[in-house]
Write a protein that holds these residues in place. Structure first.
Motif, mmCIF file in Angstrom:
data_model
loop_
_atom_site.group_PDB
_atom_site.id
_atom_site.type_symbol
_atom_site.label_atom_id
_atom_site.label_comp_id
_atom_site.label_asym_id
_atom_site.label_seq_id
_atom_site.Cartn_x
_atom_site.Cartn_y
_atom_site.Cartn_z
ATOM 1 N N ILE A 67 0.773 -1.120 -0.227
ATOM 2 C CA ILE A 67 -0.023 0.110 -0.084
ATOM 3 C C ILE A 67 0.918 1.250 -0.215
ATOM 4 N N GLN A 68 0.773 2.172 -0.997
ATOM 5 C CA GLN A 68 1.565 3.404 -1.159
ATOM 6 C C GLN A 68 0.814 4.569 -1.196
ATOM 7 N N ASN A 69 0.904 5.467 -0.141
ATOM 8 C CA ASN A 69 0.380 6.993 -0.085
ATOM 9 C C ASN A 69 -1.110 6.964 -0.452
ATOM 10 N N LEU A 70 -1.845 5.963 0.108
ATOM 11 C CA LEU A 70 -3.257 5.650 0.107
ATOM 12 C C LEU A 70 -4.106 6.780 0.764
ATOM 13 N N SER A 71 -4.806 7.337 0.361
ATOM 14 C CA SER A 71 -5.972 8.051 1.136
ATOM 15 C C SER A 71 -7.296 7.695 0.640
ATOM 16 N N ARG B 42 -11.222 -2.155 3.558
ATOM 17 C CA ARG B 42 -12.077 -2.299 2.367
ATOM 18 C C ARG B 42 -11.703 -1.584 1.120
ATOM 19 N N CYS B 43 -10.378 -0.752 1.199
ATOM 20 C CA CYS B 43 -9.674 -0.217 0.182
ATOM 21 C C CYS B 43 -8.731 -1.455 -0.601
ATOM 22 N N ILE B 44 -8.346 -2.363 0.507
ATOM 23 C CA ILE B 44 -7.341 -3.346 -0.094
ATOM 24 C C ILE B 44 -7.963 -4.207 -1.181
ATOM 25 N N ASN B 45 -9.311 -4.370 -1.149
ATOM 26 C CA ASN B 45 -10.044 -5.181 -2.130
ATOM 27 C C ASN B 45 -10.801 -4.370 -2.976
ATOM 28 N N LEU B 46 -10.670 -3.155 -3.026
ATOM 29 C CA LEU B 46 -11.532 -2.073 -3.708
ATOM 30 C C LEU B 46 -13.149 -2.212 -3.410
ATOM 31 N N LEU B 47 -13.508 -2.807 -2.159
ATOM 32 C CA LEU B 47 -14.846 -2.723 -2.001
ATOM 33 C C LEU B 47 -14.800 -1.016 -1.890
ATOM 34 N N GLU B 48 -14.139 -0.184 -1.516
ATOM 35 C CA GLU B 48 -13.981 1.158 -1.461
ATOM 36 C C GLU B 48 -12.853 1.497 -2.238
ATOM 37 N N ASP C 42 -0.170 -9.433 -4.434
ATOM 38 C CA ASP C 42 0.556 -10.225 -5.346
ATOM 39 C C ASP C 42 0.987 -9.789 -6.503
ATOM 40 N N GLY C 43 1.622 -8.616 -6.445
ATOM 41 C CA GLY C 43 2.259 -7.832 -7.495
ATOM 42 C C GLY C 43 1.219 -7.237 -8.485
ATOM 43 N N VAL C 44 -0.031 -7.332 -8.337
ATOM 44 C CA VAL C 44 -1.002 -6.677 -9.391
ATOM 45 C C VAL C 44 -1.520 -5.331 -8.732
ATOM 46 N N ASP C 45 -1.421 -4.253 -9.478
ATOM 47 C CA ASP C 45 -2.180 -2.907 -9.142
ATOM 48 C C ASP C 45 -3.542 -2.969 -9.305
ATOM 49 N N LEU C 46 -4.266 -3.142 -8.009
ATOM 50 C CA LEU C 46 -5.807 -3.141 -8.205
ATOM 51 C C LEU C 46 -6.398 -2.110 -8.597
ATOM 52 N N THR C 47 -5.976 -0.987 -8.266
ATOM 53 C CA THR C 47 -6.488 0.361 -8.882
ATOM 54 C C THR C 47 -6.346 0.528 -10.232
ATOM 55 N N SER C 48 -5.680 -0.047 -11.089
ATOM 56 C CA SER C 48 -5.642 -0.134 -12.300
ATOM 57 C C SER C 48 -6.470 -1.125 -13.320
ATOM 58 N N LEU D 166 -6.625 -13.169 3.110
ATOM 59 C CA LEU D 166 -7.846 -13.158 3.977
ATOM 60 C C LEU D 166 -7.830 -11.876 4.891
ATOM 61 N N LEU D 167 -9.088 -11.201 4.532
ATOM 62 C CA LEU D 167 -9.268 -9.806 5.320
ATOM 63 C C LEU D 167 -10.138 -10.116 6.684
ATOM 64 N N CYS D 168 -9.900 -9.637 7.518
ATOM 65 C CA CYS D 168 -10.625 -9.889 8.671
ATOM 66 C C CYS D 168 -11.204 -8.557 9.465
ATOM 67 N N ASP D 169 -12.294 -8.521 9.329
ATOM 68 C CA ASP D 169 -13.012 -6.998 9.709
ATOM 69 C C ASP D 169 -13.691 -7.307 10.988
ATOM 70 N N GLU D 170 -12.840 -6.894 12.113
ATOM 71 C CA GLU D 170 -13.497 -7.235 13.710
ATOM 72 C C GLU D 170 -13.986 -8.688 13.888
#
Length: 337
Positions: free
Chosen positions: A4-8, A49-55, A65-71, A162-166
């Protein structure tokens, strides 16, 4: 694995803009369990939620895994998300479907051939310890069992992350421990990278390799769980740690102390050695133990002791120097009266 780089993430509201995540950069290594800790409103859920681009982030990049999801375009992103499982605090099971059907639904949505669905669901139920519950409906399950179904569903498409939200916030302490043990098993046996957000330091202490502390959308401290517990820097980090390892001493006890009060922290195997007893025998100093314990973090001992020292100032200083040389961290909490 996750970079994650410079994420806002900035939200637009009727009253203006709100910054949920503020210029965060983090790296999560393959196969580790990474904890993100913060109070409500700290930005940890938004970050997750940004990690899997739900947001979708307002600024910055996320590589998994080397893939830029934002692109990625829509179809590419849907395919990438299949390799990112997610479990939630409130389970989100389909009440009209059985345990088997809840898990099978995720497989069918990913277009797994029908002849493979049954075997995959049965394997997942065995992994989470619910083979005898496959025909049961969610309303007939305990909270811990519902979360196990949620975990099985998240693992359905053989994810790498695996993302675990609380994931344990709605569970009692005993059930929480069993779910954490299951997550450790999954991490070890399947080599799945886990990112876990929580406001409970006990959870981080129990399961995580490394961690980050978030406050007002920013990461204010990060490192290995052991190092953060041993040498917290930020005031908020200290506050969180004190919720797990409390060394608060009643004023009535402190008022009776005349000598300096010191906190001695021993890292690693030296925590089990008799450093303090050696010190008391070597120097003309008396020690009055006020508090102490040895915590185990990732199977490594961390010893923390608070004591009053009595004796001549030069002897006390020599004794503390001796302790520091034996791989201990010494902090003077109060000078002598």
């Amino acid at each position: 694995m996750i970079d994650i780089q410079n994420l806002s993430k900035i939200y637009k509201t009727k009253s203006g803009t709100v910054t949920g995540v503020d210029n965060v950069s983090l790296t999560v290594y393959e196969g580790e369990i990474f904890g993100i800790v913060g109070y409500s409103g700290a930005g940890k859920s938004s970050l997750l939620r940004c990690i899997n681009l739900l947001e979708r982030p307002t600024l910055g990049t996320i590589r998994v895994d080397g893939v830029d999801l934002t692109s990625l375009k829509s179809e590419e992103l849907r395919a990438a998300r299949l390799k990112i499982g997610m479990i939630f605090q409130h389970f989100y099971l389909i009440s009209q479907k059985t345990v088997y059907e809840n898990i099978a639904f995720a497989l069918k949505a990913a277009n797994l051939p029908k002849n493979q669905v049954q075997k995959r669901v049965e394997d997942l139920l065995e992994m989470v310890g619910l083979s005898d519950k496959k025909d049961v409906y969610p309303s007939q399950l305990s909270g811990g069992q519902k979360q196990r179904v949620g975990i099985a569903r998240a693992l359905a498409n053989d994810p790498k992350v695996l993302l675990c939200d609380e994931a344990t916030s709605a569970l009692d302490p005993t059930t929480t421990k069993s779910i954490l043990n299951l997550l450790k098993k999954i991490n070890k046996e399947l080599n799945i990278t886990i990112v876990l957000i929580t406001h409970e330091m006990n959870v981080v202490k129990e399961i995580c390799n490394r961690m980050a502390i978030m406050q007002e959308g920013r990461v204010i401290e990060e490192g290995s769980v052991y190092d953060v517990f041993a040498s917290p820097k930020a005031d908020l980090t200290k506050e969180f740690i004190e919720s797990v390892v409390s060394f608060e001493i009643p004023d009535v006890i402190l008022d009776g102390c005349e000598g300096p009060i010191v906190k001695v922290t021993f890292r690693g195997q030296v925590a089990g050695e008799g450093v303090i007893s050696d010190m008391l025998q070597t120097f003309q100093v008396k020690g009055n133990f006020l508090h102490g314990s040895i915590e185990y973090i990732q199977d490594l001992p961390l010893g923390i002791f608070i004591m009053e020292l009595k004796g001549k100032q030069e002897e006390i200083q020599a004794a503390l120097t001796y302790v520091e040389k034996r791989a201990a961290q010494v902090e003077v909490l109060r000078d002598g009266i």
